[in-house]
Design an enzyme around this catalytic site. Structure first.
Site, PDB file in Angstrom:
ATOM      1  N   CYS A 219       0.803  -1.223   0.000  1.00  0.00           N
ATOM      2  CA  CYS A 219       0.000   0.000   0.000  1.00  0.00           C
ATOM      3  C   CYS A 219       0.840   1.279   0.000  1.00  0.00           C
ATOM      4  O   CYS A 219       0.301   2.356  -0.258  1.00  0.00           O
ATOM      5  CB  CYS A 219      -0.927   0.000   1.215  1.00  0.00           C
ATOM      6  SG  CYS A 219      -2.111  -1.366   1.223  1.00  0.00           S
ATOM      7  N   HIS A 298      12.554   0.932   5.197  1.00  0.00           N
ATOM      8  CA  HIS A 298      12.296  -0.477   4.885  1.00  0.00           C
ATOM      9  C   HIS A 298      12.793  -1.334   6.050  1.00  0.00           C
ATOM     10  O   HIS A 298      13.972  -1.328   6.365  1.00  0.00           O
ATOM     11  CB  HIS A 298      13.012  -0.871   3.592  1.00  0.00           C
ATOM     12  CG  HIS A 298      12.380  -2.038   2.887  1.00  0.00           C
ATOM     13  ND1 HIS A 298      12.093  -3.230   3.526  1.00  0.00           N
ATOM     14  CD2 HIS A 298      11.960  -2.192   1.606  1.00  0.00           C
ATOM     15  CE1 HIS A 298      11.541  -4.063   2.663  1.00  0.00           C
ATOM     16  NE2 HIS A 298      11.438  -3.455   1.485  1.00  0.00           N
ATOM     17  N   HIS A 382      -1.434  19.926   7.102  1.00  0.00           N
ATOM     18  CA  HIS A 382      -2.365  18.858   6.736  1.00  0.00           C
ATOM     19  C   HIS A 382      -1.645  17.514   6.776  1.00  0.00           C
ATOM     20  O   HIS A 382      -0.461  17.425   6.428  1.00  0.00           O
ATOM     21  CB  HIS A 382      -2.950  19.095   5.336  1.00  0.00           C
ATOM     22  CG  HIS A 382      -3.518  20.472   5.142  1.00  0.00           C
ATOM     23  ND1 HIS A 382      -4.731  20.857   5.669  1.00  0.00           N
ATOM     24  CD2 HIS A 382      -3.017  21.559   4.494  1.00  0.00           C
ATOM     25  CE1 HIS A 382      -4.961  22.120   5.337  1.00  0.00           C
ATOM     26  NE2 HIS A 382      -3.940  22.562   4.634  1.00  0.00           N
ATOM     27  N   HIS A 386      -2.296   6.974   5.506  1.00  0.00           N
ATOM     28  CA  HIS A 386      -2.863   5.860   4.742  1.00  0.00           C
ATOM     29  C   HIS A 386      -4.089   5.283   5.442  1.00  0.00           C
ATOM     30  O   HIS A 386      -4.025   4.870   6.609  1.00  0.00           O
ATOM     31  CB  HIS A 386      -1.811   4.772   4.553  1.00  0.00           C
ATOM     32  CG  HIS A 386      -2.363   3.486   4.027  1.00  0.00           C
ATOM     33  ND1 HIS A 386      -3.140   3.417   2.890  1.00  0.00           N
ATOM     34  CD2 HIS A 386      -2.267   2.218   4.492  1.00  0.00           C
ATOM     35  CE1 HIS A 386      -3.485   2.171   2.671  1.00  0.00           C
ATOM     36  NE2 HIS A 386      -2.963   1.423   3.629  1.00  0.00           N
ATOM     37  N   HIS A 415     -14.141   5.816   5.452  1.00  0.00           N
ATOM     38  CA  HIS A 415     -15.582   5.637   5.552  1.00  0.00           C
ATOM     39  C   HIS A 415     -16.241   5.641   4.170  1.00  0.00           C
ATOM     40  O   HIS A 415     -17.092   4.792   3.872  1.00  0.00           O
ATOM     41  CB  HIS A 415     -16.182   6.758   6.414  1.00  0.00           C
ATOM     42  CG  HIS A 415     -17.665   6.650   6.600  1.00  0.00           C
ATOM     43  ND1 HIS A 415     -18.570   7.250   5.738  1.00  0.00           N
ATOM     44  CD2 HIS A 415     -18.414   6.026   7.549  1.00  0.00           C
ATOM     45  CE1 HIS A 415     -19.799   7.003   6.144  1.00  0.00           C
ATOM     46  NE2 HIS A 415     -19.729   6.264   7.241  1.00  0.00           N
ATOM     47  N   ASN A 419     -10.426   0.990   2.116  1.00  0.00           N
ATOM     48  CA  ASN A 419      -8.978   0.962   1.916  1.00  0.00           C
ATOM     49  C   ASN A 419      -8.710   0.752   0.424  1.00  0.00           C
ATOM     50  O   ASN A 419      -8.843  -0.355  -0.093  1.00  0.00           O
ATOM     51  CB  ASN A 419      -8.361  -0.172   2.741  1.00  0.00           C
ATOM     52  CG  ASN A 419      -6.842  -0.245   2.583  1.00  0.00           C
ATOM     53  OD1 ASN A 419      -6.259   0.453   1.770  1.00  0.00           O
ATOM     54  ND2 ASN A 419      -6.217  -1.099   3.375  1.00  0.00           N
TER      55      ASN A 419
END
Length: 491
Positions: A219, A298, A382, A386, A415, A419
């Site tokens: 993702c 990573h 802001h 994710h 909402h 995802n």
């Protein structure tokens, strides 16, 4: 023993401290220039003429000083990296025919899965997921049982990717021949020819376009694509880069009963984003953002982190994505590593100094002192976290001590759209814009997590005040948001 809390200071003291420390260089230069100016004002005409004659008597030294200043300035400007502008972007808006209300999802689940415990588990997950009634699944997943064929998977890829690119081209006036670099990321669907080749074929891109197709990177791959495009734009002058981020849901439906592999069925939904980046100076006038930093972390060297999101087969031979119970703890560790690198790049000096003093104090004075968490609200206006799930957003809000308003975009995106994997960050950014909150000079922090395990961040500076878009994924529903999301929705 609980950690000893740090003393609280009044607001005026915090404000004064931050103002002095963050503007120390400016205050010092202004003070120095004022002192020099005052000294010059005290000189008489004879002293000023004597100073001028001394400069004329040493022309070589004067010219050398001027040349040195000019050389250093030229070297500085030539060594600066090319600015990378985000001209515009577009997010796929799923059609209402793909909508999956809770009742529909659970009805299909009961018809597909005869194991009542698995059905009850998915019901509990959905009740606490933070998803709403308007999330969408691709057409193949509406069949009973789902139809995860290669043809159906390609059809979903064409629907979401081409729709996003079409919208972007309409917004920007971009033509297929204007694209110099193409980067596509999709983690779990990697056909041959690739998705990047599919785009080249559809839009008839130039034969010398530099194309890349990233798969298996989870993702957070959207920000990896941005990083790759940025590096390519440093090498190729006057170039445009098209970045496409998506996840294809069709081939990844899990038909088994292993609980750790049922979670993606409940959380993942269809989505895509197309982003236009450019290093052309003429694009600066109409660009929305400038890319300031990308930081990648990573944790794959650690076995727990490597296997916490893992594609495998269950005991019955059903393929799916297994999510470990250690996922949130590993995500927290990856975030700490990421912000350790990110902090010095973005935090004001006042926050860095407090963090350093706290660290030294815990080492030398009292190990029981509570660790100081930098106030990232001093660096960013802001936050786009994710939308991997309610637990992900809750954990980051707690770790970074963010307000409810700062995580609003993430919660509302989860909402409304679920995802959507790597594209979720762009739905969140579009939410902020649709609310009319993005102002010139604002700073945006995008944070993505993905398998491997990776935590990636991107920092953008807004170049102009952005009006609420008249079209886009939020157009028809933005007035309803934000909505109250209960802890549990009784199904």
């Amino acid at each position: 023993m609980p950690a000893v809390p740090l003393p609280e200071f009044p607001r005026w003291a915090k404000f004064g401290y931050r103002f002095i420390v963050n503007n120390f260089v400016t205050l010092f230069l202004v003070g120095s220039m004022t002192a020099v100016g005052w000294e010059l004002l005290q000189l008489g005409p004879d002293e000023i003429m004597a100073l001028w004659r001394s400069l004329q008597e040493q022309p070589v030294s004067s010219l050398s000083a001027v040349f040195l200043v000019a050389f250093v300035a030229a070297l500085y400007f030539m060594s600066r990296p090319r600015p990378v502008y985000l001209v515009d972007y577009a997010c796929f808006k799923p059609p209402s025919t793909c909508r999956v209300p809770f009742a529909t999802f659970m009805e299909h689940t009961r018809l597909i899965n005869s194991d009542e415990k698995s059905v009850q588990f998915q019901t509990r997950i959905l009740e606490r997921s933070g998803l709403g009634e308007e999330t969408c699944l691709p057409p193949a997943n509406h069949y009973i049982p789902p139809n995860p064929t290669m043809e159906a998977s390609r059809a979903e890829a064409q629907l979401v990717i081409f729709s996003a690119i079409d919208d972007l081209m309409k917004k920007t006036g971009l033509g297929p021949k204007d694209i110099d670099i193409l980067v596509v990321n999709c983690s779990l669907f990697s056909p041959t020819p690739s998705l990047s080749a599919m785009i080249i074929n559809k839009y008839k891109l130039r034969s010398n376009v530099r194309s890349f197709n990233l798969s298996g990177m989870g993702c957070s791959a959207g920000l990896i694509s941005i990083d790759l495009a940025r590096d390519l734009l440093q090498v190729h002058p006057r170039a445009n880069a098209l970045v496409v981020s998506t996840e294809i849901i069709t081939p990844n439906f899990y038909a088994g009963n292993q609980r750790s592999m049922l979670l993606p069925n409940c959380l993942f939904r269809m989505g895509a984003a197309a982003i236009l980046l450019s290093n052309r100076r003429r694009e600066a006038g109409r660009a929305k953002y400038r890319l300031a930093h990308v930081v990648r972390t990573h944790k794959g060297a650690d076995d727990r982190a490597y296997r916490c999101i893992y594609e495998e087969e269950d005991a019955e031979g059903h393929s799916g994505i297994s999510l470990s119970k250690d996922l949130m703890a590993i995500a927290g560790e990856a975030l700490k590593s990421n912000i350790t690198t990110m902090g010095p790049l973005v935090l004001p000096v006042s926050e860095q100094l407090l963090f350093a003093l706290n660290l030294v104090g815990r080492k030398l004075i009292n190990p029981e002192w509570k660790p100081y968490i930098p106030d990232f609200e001093q660096a960013f206006d802001h936050f786009c976290i994710h939308a991997g799930g309610r637990a992900v957003i809750d954990q980051l809000q707690k770790s970074l001590q963010l307000s409810a308003e700062h995580v609003e975009a993430s919660r509302m995106t989860l909402h409304r759209f679920g995802n959507t994997s790597s594209s979720s960050l762009w739905y969140e950014l579009n939410y902020i814009e649709s609310k009319g909150r993005m102002r010139r000079g604002d700073w945006v922090w995008q944070i993505g997590f993905g398998s491997g395990f990776k935590c990636n961040s991107a920092v953008w500076k807004c170049l102009r005040t952005i009006k609420a878009p008249v079209d886009g994924p939020w157009t028809e529903c933005i007035d309803r948001y934000p909505v109250d999301i209960p802890e549990i929705v009784n199904l």
